[in-house]
Design an enzyme around this catalytic site. Structure first.
Site, mmCIF file in Angstrom:
data_model
loop_
_atom_site.group_PDB
_atom_site.id
_atom_site.type_symbol
_atom_site.label_atom_id
_atom_site.label_comp_id
_atom_site.label_asym_id
_atom_site.label_seq_id
_atom_site.Cartn_x
_atom_site.Cartn_y
_atom_site.Cartn_z
ATOM 1 N N HIS A 17 5.435 27.463 -25.565
ATOM 2 C CA HIS A 17 6.440 26.899 -24.449
ATOM 3 C C HIS A 17 7.470 27.762 -24.509
ATOM 4 O O HIS A 17 7.920 28.285 -25.694
ATOM 5 C CB HIS A 17 6.812 25.215 -24.667
ATOM 6 C CG HIS A 17 5.756 24.454 -24.454
ATOM 7 N ND1 HIS A 17 4.792 24.158 -25.281
ATOM 8 C CD2 HIS A 17 5.647 23.345 -23.681
ATOM 9 C CE1 HIS A 17 3.820 23.273 -24.760
ATOM 10 N NE2 HIS A 17 4.676 22.694 -23.689
ATOM 11 N N ASP B 110 8.270 23.479 -15.567
ATOM 12 C CA ASP B 110 8.557 22.057 -15.392
ATOM 13 C C ASP B 110 9.676 21.871 -14.437
ATOM 14 O O ASP B 110 10.695 22.490 -14.223
ATOM 15 C CB ASP B 110 9.295 21.642 -16.931
ATOM 16 C CG ASP B 110 9.072 20.196 -17.165
ATOM 17 O OD1 ASP B 110 9.107 19.384 -16.025
ATOM 18 O OD2 ASP B 110 8.704 19.503 -18.269
ATOM 19 N N CYS C 273 4.819 14.855 -25.213
ATOM 20 C CA CYS C 273 5.222 15.222 -24.005
ATOM 21 C C CYS C 273 6.218 14.354 -23.569
ATOM 22 O O CYS C 273 5.984 13.056 -23.472
ATOM 23 C CB CYS C 273 4.051 15.211 -22.943
ATOM 24 S SG CYS C 273 5.028 15.746 -21.178
ATOM 25 N N GLY D 227 11.361 17.009 -21.530
ATOM 26 C CA GLY D 227 11.882 16.010 -22.749
ATOM 27 C C GLY D 227 11.605 16.808 -24.272
ATOM 28 O O GLY D 227 12.832 16.897 -24.847
ATOM 29 N N THR D 228 10.421 17.388 -24.408
ATOM 30 C CA THR D 228 10.519 18.242 -25.713
ATOM 31 C C THR D 228 11.283 19.463 -25.638
ATOM 32 O O THR D 228 11.817 19.972 -26.787
ATOM 33 C CB THR D 228 8.917 18.434 -26.274
ATOM 34 O OG1 THR D 228 8.296 19.270 -25.064
ATOM 35 C CG2 THR D 228 8.060 17.089 -26.141
#
Length: 332
Positions: free
Chosen positions: A222, A248, A89, A253-254
């Site tokens: 995701h 989010d 994450c 970040g990912t």
């Protein structure tokens, strides 16, 4: 029995990160991916209790810190959120790094650098301090790559969408504006949740990506919905969906790593270039393609993310077995 967890709450560019500094389960001294499997098998109630209501909420995320197994890491981390125990994450790592440095929980062996053992592999964080506070963080993420390009899938109520499948620590369906999805403008967060749920279900029958170097990392969980930036200092905008109904608050970040890997794989972002990703609330991650990488037979990138986080408070959480909602709940 009443279980106690000492947590330090923070947020990374708007997305919550709850760091469990005390009360996490004792696990055998094994590589963190193996400890992750034990945690999921035997202790997942802790994740649900700390992430779900009434102690958490639909977009809650967090991390539990452990001693590193790898000799080249300062500590290890398990990432927990409403969607499960993740391999990696990005926003969580940035918040986690800020917490452990400002609270003095970890002293890095190399000043200015933290090396963290995650289930997805080792990640490094470069940081700068202003007295006792972290003033800058740059996460050097795991190798990321475009797994499949131009995957066509029929989504009920939407029609046919063309998406790319990219990996940035988690597998993402990357969606850009097209005939049956005009973009983020005029689309609410709740509408994005519904679209994401339908797309993820449809993709389950169309593709099942497996990481070429670790078959335990698989499946598209995701979605990142991409569009033009509103901020003149950003290069693009993205809304990351995860869990059952979470969007989010940060650019992800990912997600930003996967987006850069997708752009690079399609020849639209070169080694050494930056990609500043804007979130739905206007915060920005500064992504950068630092180097080329090989992931199995795939051409990929080594991405890094510059961002910031803030500690919001200390939180001692009780989970009382007498409480009929002790292990949390979600409203579907």
């Amino acid at each position: 029995m009443r279980h106690s967890f000492f947590c330090i709450d923070s947020h990374t560019c708007g997305n919550p990160v709850r760091v469990v500094a005390g009360g996490g389960p004792l696990l055998p001294h094994l590589p963190i991916f193996e400890r992750r499997e034990i945690f999921v098998r035997d202790h997942d109630w802790i994740r649900k209790a700390l992430m779900f209501e009434p102690r958490g909420h639909d977009v809650m995320s967090g991390a539990i810190i452990y001693p590193a197994f790898r000799d080249d890491c300062d500590f290890a981390a398990l990432f927990i959120e409403v969607s499960g125990c993740l391999p990696m994450c990005g926003a969580g790592t940035i918040g986690l790094s800020t917490v452990v440095l400002e609270e003095g929980l970890v002293r890095s062996r190399t000043p200015g650098t933290l090396s963290i053992e995650t289930p997805a592999g080792r990640v490094d964080v470069k940081y700068g301090m202003d007295g006792d506070f972290v003033k800058s963080v740059r996460l050097f993420n795991v190798a990321s790559y475009l797994h499949d390009a131009d995957v066509e899938v029929d989504v009920p109520g939407v029609g046919r969408l063309v998406v790319d499948i990219a990996y940035g620590g988690n597998f993402y369906a990357v969606v850009e504006p097209q005939r049956n999805w005009p973009g983020l403008d005029g689309t609410t967060a709740s509408e994005l949740v519904g679209l994401s749920q339908k797309l993820r279900t449809a993709l389950a029958d169309a593709c099942d990506p497996v990481h070429p170097e670790d078959e335990r990392i698989r499946g598209v969980h995701h979605v990142i919905w991409c569009d033009r930036a509103r901020d003149e200092n950003a290069d693009g905008r993205g809304a990351v969906f995860y869990g059952d109904k979470a969007i989010d608050r940060s650019p992800g970040g990912t997600g930003t790593s996967a987006r850069m890997a997708q752009l690079h794989g399609k020849g639209r972002l070169r080694i050494g270039e930056t990609y500043r990703s804007e979130s739905l609330i206007g915060t920005i991650f500064e992504g950068r393609v630092d180097a080329a990488a090989k992931v199995g037979t795939h051409e990929g990138i080594m991405p890094s993310i510059g961002a910031w986080a803030r500690i919001t408070g200390h939180n001692t959480i009780f989970v009382d077995d007498r409480d009929p909602l002790a292990h949390g709940f979600q409203i579907k």
